[in-house]
Design a protein around this motif. Structure first.
Motif, PDB file in Angstrom:
ATOM      1  N   PHE A 326       9.636   4.275   6.276  1.00  8.88           N
ATOM      2  CA  PHE A 326       8.582   4.268   5.257  1.00  8.88           C
ATOM      3  C   PHE A 326       8.806   5.395   4.248  1.00  8.88           C
ATOM      4  O   PHE A 326       9.233   6.490   4.611  1.00  8.88           O
ATOM      5  N   ARG A 327       8.495   5.105   3.004  1.00  2.00           N
ATOM      6  CA  ARG A 327       8.419   6.173   2.001  1.00  2.00           C
ATOM      7  C   ARG A 327       7.160   6.990   2.271  1.00  2.00           C
ATOM      8  O   ARG A 327       6.154   6.454   2.736  1.00  2.00           O
ATOM      9  N   VAL A 328       7.217   8.266   1.967  1.00  2.00           N
ATOM     10  CA  VAL A 328       6.087   9.134   2.272  1.00  2.00           C
ATOM     11  C   VAL A 328       4.838   8.711   1.510  1.00  2.00           C
ATOM     12  O   VAL A 328       3.714   8.940   1.969  1.00  2.00           O
ATOM     13  N   GLU A 329       5.025   8.045   0.373  1.00  2.00           N
ATOM     14  CA  GLU A 329       3.866   7.587  -0.387  1.00  2.00           C
ATOM     15  C   GLU A 329       3.480   6.142  -0.037  1.00  2.00           C
ATOM     16  O   GLU A 329       2.612   5.548  -0.684  1.00  2.00           O
ATOM     17  N   GLY A 330       4.112   5.571   0.987  1.00  2.60           N
ATOM     18  CA  GLY A 330       3.849   4.184   1.355  1.00  2.60           C
ATOM     19  C   GLY A 330       2.647   4.038   2.271  1.00  2.60           C
ATOM     20  O   GLY A 330       2.243   4.963   2.980  1.00  2.60           O
ATOM     21  N   CYS A 331       2.065   2.853   2.286  1.00  5.54           N
ATOM     22  CA  CYS A 331       0.940   2.538   3.163  1.00  5.54           C
ATOM     23  C   CYS A 331       1.483   2.102   4.517  1.00  5.54           C
ATOM     24  O   CYS A 331       2.301   1.170   4.599  1.00  5.54           O
ATOM     25  N   VAL A 332       1.032   2.753   5.579  1.00  8.15           N
ATOM     26  CA  VAL A 332       1.611   2.526   6.910  1.00  8.15           C
ATOM     27  C   VAL A 332       0.722   1.678   7.803  1.00  8.15           C
ATOM     28  O   VAL A 332       1.210   0.844   8.556  1.00  8.15           O
ATOM     29  N   LEU A 333      -0.593   1.889   7.756  1.00 14.87           N
ATOM     30  CA  LEU A 333      -1.516   1.302   8.728  1.00 14.87           C
ATOM     31  C   LEU A 333      -1.072   1.696  10.147  1.00 14.87           C
ATOM     32  O   LEU A 333      -0.548   0.883  10.911  1.00 14.87           O
ATOM     33  N   PRO A 334      -1.259   2.956  10.539  1.00 13.55           N
ATOM     34  CA  PRO A 334      -0.705   3.465  11.794  1.00 13.55           C
ATOM     35  C   PRO A 334      -1.167   2.718  13.032  1.00 13.55           C
ATOM     36  O   PRO A 334      -0.386   2.539  13.981  1.00 13.55           O
TER      37      PRO A 334
END
Length: 464
Positions: A326-334
């Protein structure tokens, strides 16, 4: 990626223990001191609950208290045909003076009772544990040993006397080298050994090494060791519990650790904060709670599914790797990422069905609910709310995987303000609110299980 062994501080062995287990070591130490003449203690726990780390910390604690201790990893030694070889080799480390003089009679005594060691291999064993001086004696006695086995029935009485003499020699050896305290001999990983080797270790400890001054500690998964016993005797009807009572005097089960504390520790160990608590992410409203949400779902899921420490560790290690995609600015939904990683490891059929979009919305709701949901009586608790929101995000992403196809459907019947599918046992109103929240918060990110699984299956390059 890989969790290294915990460093055991010699002065404070439990300094790095994250599971609060030092009080249990204190209890076991008091038992050892109370029954110093000798007994067999079994420390029971499932594979992956941290028994090895615990016994090694306890062993160092015992050393600090003046005990002579021996650690024997049975699994690493089951390539040796005769278990007595490894046990004797470890016992030799106990000797502080004149090792050959004190050990010769014991080793030759054991040779009489071995039904597997041929003279040549026994000579090798003698040399390998530093007793080369008696190797020639053993070799020359080869023919005599063969004759001995032919006449062992007629020599029954002599054999009994030899066994008692052997035990006396061993008892004297221990008394002269234990500093007045019982020797603690820890046998670890016995449940992982070949069935024949595991059973023979138990038999040898019982018949040959049950002497005053030695306390044997078996670090085992009793259920798995029972399988080895049944495998050795070739019968599922063997009462393994009753069989083990012949050897074990005291059984101690390690209490279940705090899963919350362990997950917190793994979160720090695998440096997940470097991603979730990145300064930029923490200032962005959509991502600022990711750290909290990940910790919550990892604790809830690990607790509800009764995962061992080792299984939890593997999920965290793999999460660390997946986050690199993931890019650090990406949305992950952990929560969704962690749930999907769990499914990949332990519910692979459902994971593949999600991956291939084989389920309709109703089916996936039912299957997700059957695996993850907490009882409805707990619905006022935050665990239930956390799970419902996590499920809603997963359902939302799954439905988005159908975008651009004829299978995509609206999750809401707007005119009736209700969901367009049956939610089964899940609170329909609560799930509606959770899905509506997803629809408002995440639409611009174009999230889908398809895109998340691409990352989880490591089909995308790692980011620097």
């Amino acid at each position: 990626m890989k969790h290294e062994d915990i460093v055991i501080d010699k002065k404070n062995p439990f300094a790095n223990c994250k599971l609060g287990r030092e009080p249990y070591a204190n209890i076991l130490s008091s038992i050892v001191d109370s029954y110093a003449k000798g007994f067999v203690l079994a420390i029971n726990g499932e594979w992956g609950v941290g028994k090895t780390t615990f016994v090694k910390m306890w062993m160092q604690k015992l050393k600090n208290e003046g005990h002579k201790t021996i650690y024997f990893n049975a699994w690493e030694n089951d390539f040796v045909l005769e278990p007595m070889v490894g046990i004797l080799g470890e016992l030799k480390s106990l000797i502080t003076s004149d090792p050959e003089k004190r050990f010769d009679s014991i080793l030759k005594g054991f040779a009489k009772f071995s039904n597997k060691i041929i003279p040549a291999s026994l000579k090798f064993v003698a040399k390998s544990i530093g007793l080369g001086g008696i190797a020639d004696v053993i070799e020359k006695g080869g023919e005599a040993m063969a004759a001995f086995f032919e006449n062992e029935i007629s020599n029954y009485d002599q054999k009994k006397e030899s066994l008692q003499s052997l035990r006396n020699d061993l008892c004297n050896l221990v008394a002269q080298n234990n500093g007045g305290k019982p020797v603690v001999f820890i046998i670890d990983e016995l449940d992982r050994c070949r069935p024949d080797y595991a059973v023979e270790v138990l038999e040898k400890v019982k018949h040959f090494f049950s002497v005053q001054g030695i306390i044997f500690v078996l670090s085992i998964d009793k259920k798995q060791l029972g399988n080895s016993i049944r495998g050795f005797y070739g019968s599922e009807n063997i009462n393994a519990d009753e069989y083990l009572r012949r050897f074990i005097d005291i059984e101690y089960s390690l209490p279940e650790p705090s899963i919350k504390d362990f997950c917190e520790y793994l979160y720090d160990y695998f440096t997940l904060n470097e991603f979730f608590e990145n300064e930029w992410r923490c200032t962005y409203d959509t991502f600022k709670d990711d750290s909290l949400l990940f910790k919550r779902i990892s604790v809830i899921l690990s607790t509800e599914k009764h995962l061992t420490l080792r299984k939890i560790e593997k999920l965290f290690a793999y999460t660390r790797l997946v986050l690199k995609t993931f890019r650090v600015e990406g949305c992950v939904l952990p929560e969704v990422v962690f749930m999907l990683i769990y499914l990949k490891y332990y519910e692979n059929d459902l994971y593949n069905a999600i991956k291939r979009n084989k389920l309709n919305i109703h089916d996936i709701v039912n299957q997700i609910n059957s695996i993850f949901t907490i009882s409805l009586k707990d619905k006022e608790q935050y665990e239930y709310r956390t799970l419902i929101f996590a499920m809603a995000k997963l359902i939302y992403c799954y439905n988005n995987s159908y975008r651009g196809t004829g299978y995509y459907q609206s999750l809401f019947s707007r005119e009736n303000e209700e969901l367009s599918f049956d939610t089964g046992e899940i609170d329909k109103n609560f799930l509606y609110l959770a899905l509506e929240h997803c629809d408002q918060k995440y639409t611009r990110f174009e999230l889908s299980t398809k895109s998340l699984i691409q990352k989880i299956d490591l089909l995308e390059s790692l980011k620097q």
